[in-house]
Write a protein that holds these residues in place. Structure first.
Motif, PDB file in Angstrom:
ATOM      1  N   GLY A   1       0.860  -1.188   0.000  1.00 51.62           N
ATOM      2  CA  GLY A   1       0.000   0.000   0.000  1.00 51.62           C
ATOM      3  C   GLY A   1       0.890   1.230   0.000  1.00 51.62           C
ATOM      4  O   GLY A   1       2.035   1.169  -0.427  1.00 51.62           O
ATOM      5  N   THR A   2       0.371   2.349   0.497  1.00 53.23           N
ATOM      6  CA  THR A   2       1.200   3.546   0.629  1.00 53.23           C
ATOM      7  C   THR A   2       2.163   3.340   1.789  1.00 53.23           C
ATOM      8  O   THR A   2       1.775   2.808   2.828  1.00 53.23           O
ATOM      9  N   THR A   3       3.425   3.771   1.637  1.00 48.84           N
ATOM     10  CA  THR A   3       4.402   3.464   2.686  1.00 48.84           C
ATOM     11  C   THR A   3       4.049   4.178   3.986  1.00 48.84           C
ATOM     12  O   THR A   3       3.467   5.254   3.988  1.00 48.84           O
ATOM     13  N   ILE A   4       4.486   3.554   5.068  1.00 48.41           N
ATOM     14  CA  ILE A   4       4.241   4.108   6.409  1.00 48.41           C
ATOM     15  C   ILE A   4       4.862   5.499   6.539  1.00 48.41           C
ATOM     16  O   ILE A   4       4.355   6.357   7.259  1.00 48.41           O
ATOM     17  N   PHE A   5       5.961   5.730   5.804  1.00 38.15           N
ATOM     18  CA  PHE A   5       6.644   7.032   5.923  1.00 38.15           C
ATOM     19  C   PHE A   5       5.740   8.146   5.389  1.00 38.15           C
ATOM     20  O   PHE A   5       5.648   9.222   5.969  1.00 38.15           O
ATOM     21  N   THR A   6       5.059   7.856   4.282  1.00 34.95           N
ATOM     22  CA  THR A   6       4.137   8.827   3.701  1.00 34.95           C
ATOM     23  C   THR A   6       2.938   9.014   4.623  1.00 34.95           C
ATOM     24  O   THR A   6       2.508  10.141   4.885  1.00 34.95           O
ATOM     25  N   VAL A   7       2.417   7.908   5.126  1.00 32.53           N
ATOM     26  CA  VAL A   7       1.233   7.968   5.989  1.00 32.53           C
ATOM     27  C   VAL A   7       1.513   8.799   7.238  1.00 32.53           C
ATOM     28  O   VAL A   7       0.764   9.717   7.592  1.00 32.53           O
ATOM     29  N   MET A   8       2.626   8.525   7.910  1.00 33.43           N
ATOM     30  CA  MET A   8       2.895   9.211   9.181  1.00 33.43           C
ATOM     31  C   MET A   8       3.292  10.666   8.964  1.00 33.43           C
ATOM     32  O   MET A   8       2.918  11.538   9.749  1.00 33.43           O
ATOM     33  N   SER A   9       4.053  10.949   7.912  1.00 35.28           N
ATOM     34  CA  SER A   9       4.427  12.353   7.666  1.00 35.28           C
ATOM     35  C   SER A   9       3.189  13.180   7.344  1.00 35.28           C
ATOM     36  O   SER A   9       3.066  14.325   7.777  1.00 35.28           O
TER      37      SER A   9
ATOM     38  N   LEU B   1       0.117  12.588   8.362  1.00 33.13           N
ATOM     39  CA  LEU B   1      -0.644  12.773   9.601  1.00 33.13           C
ATOM     40  C   LEU B   1       0.025  13.834  10.484  1.00 33.13           C
ATOM     41  O   LEU B   1      -0.654  14.660  11.107  1.00 33.13           O
ATOM     42  N   ALA B   2       1.353  13.815  10.532  1.00 34.66           N
ATOM     43  CA  ALA B   2       2.071  14.812  11.350  1.00 34.66           C
ATOM     44  C   ALA B   2       1.777  16.219  10.829  1.00 34.66           C
ATOM     45  O   ALA B   2       1.532  17.141  11.606  1.00 34.66           O
ATOM     46  N   THR B   3       1.775  16.371   9.506  1.00 36.11           N
ATOM     47  CA  THR B   3       1.496  17.697   8.932  1.00 36.11           C
ATOM     48  C   THR B   3       0.066  18.116   9.248  1.00 36.11           C
ATOM     49  O   THR B   3      -0.175  19.245   9.675  1.00 36.11           O
ATOM     50  N   GLU B   4      -0.860  17.188   9.059  1.00 30.02           N
ATOM     51  CA  GLU B   4      -2.277  17.522   9.297  1.00 30.02           C
ATOM     52  C   GLU B   4      -2.551  17.902  10.747  1.00 30.02           C
ATOM     53  O   GLU B   4      -3.364  18.762  11.029  1.00 30.02           O
ATOM     54  N   THR B   5      -1.858  17.229  11.676  1.00 25.05           N
ATOM     55  CA  THR B   5      -2.149  17.455  13.098  1.00 25.05           C
ATOM     56  C   THR B   5      -1.204  18.479  13.716  1.00 25.05           C
ATOM     57  O   THR B   5      -1.379  18.841  14.884  1.00 25.05           O
ATOM     58  N   GLY B   6      -0.190  18.888  12.976  1.00 21.71           N
ATOM     59  CA  GLY B   6       0.792  19.836  13.523  1.00 21.71           C
ATOM     60  C   GLY B   6       1.730  19.188  14.533  1.00 21.71           C
ATOM     61  O   GLY B   6       2.359  19.863  15.344  1.00 21.71           O
ATOM     62  N   ALA B   7       1.840  17.856  14.487  1.00 22.93           N
ATOM     63  CA  ALA B   7       2.707  17.151  15.442  1.00 22.93           C
ATOM     64  C   ALA B   7       4.180  17.313  15.052  1.00 22.93           C
ATOM     65  O   ALA B   7       4.498  17.582  13.893  1.00 22.93           O
ATOM     66  N   ILE B   8       5.078  17.143  16.031  1.00 21.90           N
ATOM     67  CA  ILE B   8       6.514  17.104  15.730  1.00 21.90           C
ATOM     68  C   ILE B   8       6.759  15.803  14.973  1.00 21.90           C
ATOM     69  O   ILE B   8       6.368  14.725  15.438  1.00 21.90           O
ATOM     70  N   ASN B   9       7.399  15.903  13.820  1.00 23.69           N
ATOM     71  CA  ASN B   9       7.520  14.709  12.976  1.00 23.69           C
ATOM     72  C   ASN B   9       8.850  13.993  13.189  1.00 23.69           C
ATOM     73  O   ASN B   9       9.859  14.309  12.573  1.00 23.69           O
ATOM     74  N   LEU B  10       8.834  12.976  14.071  1.00 22.55           N
ATOM     75  CA  LEU B  10      10.033  12.140  14.252  1.00 22.55           C
ATOM     76  C   LEU B  10       9.790  10.787  13.569  1.00 22.55           C
ATOM     77  O   LEU B  10      10.375   9.781  13.946  1.00 22.55           O
ATOM     78  N   SER B  11       8.896  10.757  12.588  1.00 22.29           N
ATOM     79  CA  SER B  11       8.578   9.486  11.919  1.00 22.29           C
ATOM     80  C   SER B  11       9.495   9.260  10.723  1.00 22.29           C
ATOM     81  O   SER B  11      10.536   8.615  10.856  1.00 22.29           O
TER      82      SER B  11
ATOM     83  N   LEU C   1      -0.148   8.788  19.569  1.00 19.27           N
ATOM     84  CA  LEU C   1       0.920   9.722  19.964  1.00 19.27           C
ATOM     85  C   LEU C   1       0.906  10.972  19.099  1.00 19.27           C
ATOM     86  O   LEU C   1       1.094  12.082  19.574  1.00 19.27           O
ATOM     87  N   THR C   2       0.689  10.741  17.796  1.00 22.30           N
ATOM     88  CA  THR C   2       0.693  11.874  16.867  1.00 22.30           C
ATOM     89  C   THR C   2      -0.467  12.813  17.182  1.00 22.30           C
ATOM     90  O   THR C   2      -0.285  14.023  17.298  1.00 22.30           O
ATOM     91  N   LYS C   3      -1.639  12.218  17.364  1.00 27.51           N
ATOM     92  CA  LYS C   3      -2.837  13.051  17.528  1.00 27.51           C
ATOM     93  C   LYS C   3      -2.933  13.664  18.930  1.00 27.51           C
ATOM     94  O   LYS C   3      -3.336  14.806  19.080  1.00 27.51           O
ATOM     95  N   GLU C   4      -2.566  12.881  19.958  1.00 28.81           N
ATOM     96  CA  GLU C   4      -2.825  13.361  21.329  1.00 28.81           C
ATOM     97  C   GLU C   4      -1.604  13.987  21.995  1.00 28.81           C
ATOM     98  O   GLU C   4      -1.722  14.958  22.726  1.00 28.81           O
ATOM     99  N   ILE C   5      -0.429  13.405  21.743  1.00 29.66           N
ATOM    100  CA  ILE C   5       0.790  13.915  22.406  1.00 29.66           C
ATOM    101  C   ILE C   5       1.510  14.908  21.490  1.00 29.66           C
ATOM    102  O   ILE C   5       2.295  15.745  21.933  1.00 29.66           O
ATOM    103  N   GLY C   6       1.275  14.767  20.177  1.00 32.21           N
ATOM    104  CA  GLY C   6       1.910  15.688  19.236  1.00 32.21           C
ATOM    105  C   GLY C   6       3.317  15.292  18.834  1.00 32.21           C
ATOM    106  O   GLY C   6       4.157  16.145  18.540  1.00 32.21           O
ATOM    107  N   VAL C   7       3.595  13.969  18.814  1.00 34.94           N
ATOM    108  CA  VAL C   7       4.888  13.478  18.317  1.00 34.94           C
ATOM    109  C   VAL C   7       4.620  12.275  17.411  1.00 34.94           C
ATOM    110  O   VAL C   7       3.997  11.305  17.848  1.00 34.94           O
ATOM    111  N   ALA C   8       5.089  12.342  16.175  1.00 38.61           N
ATOM    112  CA  ALA C   8       4.871  11.228  15.245  1.00 38.61           C
ATOM    113  C   ALA C   8       6.076  10.290  15.250  1.00 38.61           C
ATOM    114  O   ALA C   8       7.224  10.741  15.265  1.00 38.61           O
ATOM    115  N   ALA C   9       5.796   8.980  15.254  1.00 39.84           N
ATOM    116  CA  ALA C   9       6.839   7.947  15.255  1.00 39.84           C
ATOM    117  C   ALA C   9       6.465   6.883  14.232  1.00 39.84           C
ATOM    118  O   ALA C   9       5.363   6.893  13.692  1.00 39.84           O
TER     119      ALA C   9
END
Ligand code: GLN
Length: 396
Positions: free
Chosen positions: A17-25, A27-37, A351-359
């Motif tokens: 499917g779509t890679t996890i890297f694309t999915v998490m980045s 989501l991080a952009t949409e939620t304004g999370a710090i992107n450590l994914s 973590l991304t949505k509630e804590i604001g850190v994407a992994a």
């Protein structure tokens, strides 16, 4: 007639499917999370390098580069291999410039894998390996590595270390290729000279080749040394050693990589490369050739990233995550077994949505999605971002 080919023919990559890297980045952009994914530097590359590219753009280096790469860059890389590892490659016939390591990995696998061949894959494994094997009709044969704190099922080894007896048992007459990645994404594990010797002993009398993904070759910690497979004479003559300027010079968006391989292997490699991309972006190759003349540009990387790793881990020590300090790469894996029983994918989303850190949930790097309750964080970020991320994670 049915015009949708996927209704009459099944997908060539049904599980992709779509890679996890694309999915998490995303989501991080949409939620304004710090992107450590997704693994990419959060800071810019050197202005000197940008200015070199600008100069070559202005000077009109804007047409196709030679298929094998700009000679000055191949020569600079061959010189780097001598300086660093004391190994000689002929820049004319044994060094090729590619459009990122991803292209080199695909070309190398395609050069040697035929339908029916078996390919040994250590997992967790970087996501591009297995699709490349399968598109060539090969069969991945997995060696599953697990974190140390796991009460491991029989076939699993401890702390991502390789059980060489198990590897020996997996090798058959059909084994054609072994994929190596050191320093390793996602675990940060670094191969020792014993690993190199073990691999050499297993394959020296067999028609087995090796693709060694060494894109993090300059990012090692605690005075560790990178043992490139090119430094082992038995391995050197059967290995495609692959690197990427993306990691080394903070330019993942430029997608320039390279492959060192003995002449017979390079000949086959280039047959694929010339029909995958033909050649790689011209002005950047000239700029990189100039920039490589100063080895400090890559020799200072361990200290640069050690500071970031240690800063992030100092912050994380206040959290309930458990970890072993990463040996290389710009990734740190952590266990959250003491915090939650959620599946790692779900925790990564929360973590991304509630804590604001994407992994990145590490289960995605296993073909059976083994979930050891481990997340991967990328610490190639500004200091302030790392401190803030660790702070947020400590609240969990
Ligand atoms: N190698 C990067 C990582 O592991 C991602 C590259 C990509 O997005 N394809 O995060």
């Amino acid at each position: 007639m049915n015009k949708d080919p996927l209704k009459t023919r099944s997908s060539k990559l049904p599980h992709v499917g779509t890679t996890i890297f694309t999915v998490m980045s995303k989501l991080a952009t949409e939620t304004g999370a710090i992107n450590l994914s997704q693994g990419f530097p959060g800071f810019d590359c050197s202005p000197e390098l940008v200015s070199l590219v600008e100069q070559y753009l202005q000077k009109g280096f804007n047409q196709y580069a030679p298929m094998t790469g700009v000679p000055a860059l191949r020569e600079a890389l061959a010189q780097k291999a001598v300086n660093q590892y004391n190994v000689s490659y002929d820049p004319e016939t044994e060094v090729t410039i590619t459009s990122g390591a991803t292209e080199a990995i695909f070309a190398a696998i395609t050069a040697v894998v035929r339908p029916g061949d078996e390919v040994i894959v250590f997992e967790p494994a970087y996501d591009s390996y297995v699709p490349a094997i399968e598109l060539n009709g090969g069969t991945p044969v997995y060696i599953t590595l697990a974190p140390a704190n796991e009460s491991a099922p029989e076939t699993h080894t401890a702390d991502y270390t390789i059980d060489w007896q198990l590897v020996a048992e997996k090798i058959t007459d059909k084994t054609r290729l072994i994929l190596v990645n050191t320093p390793h994404n996602p675990t940060g594990r670094v191969w020792t000279t014993t690993d190199l010797d073990q691999l050499a002993n297993l394959i020296q009398d067999r028609a087995i080749w090796v693709v060694s993904d060494e894109v993090y070759e300059h990012i090692l910690f605690d005075c560790r040394k990178h043992h490139s497979l090119m430094t082992h004479p038995v391995l050197q003559e059967r290995t495609f050693v692959i690197g990427s300027f993306g990691k080394t010079f903070h330019i993942t968006g430029w997608k320039v990589g390279y492959c060192f391989a003995p002449r017979p292997l390079t000949t086959e490699f280039r047959k694929i490369h010339q029909y995958l991309t033909f050649s790689t972006v011209t002005p950047i190759q000239y700029a990189l050739a100039d920039y490589l003349k100063n080895p400090d540009h890559y020799l200072q990387l361990p200290a640069f990233y050690q500071h970031k790793r240690d800063l992030f881990l100092d912050g994380l020590r206040q959290s309930r995550f458990r970890f072993r300090t990463t040996e290389g790469s710009f990734f740190q894996t952590v266990s959250y077994a003491d915090i939650s029983h959620e599946p790692d994918y779900e925790l990564a989303l929360r973590l991304t949505k509630e804590i604001g850190v994407a992994a990145i949930p590490v289960s995605v790097f296993y073909h059976r999605k083994n979930d050891y309750r481990v997340l991967r964080f990328c610490f190639a970020k500004d200091d302030a971002t790392l401190i803030e991320a660790a702070d947020r994670l400590s609240k969990l």
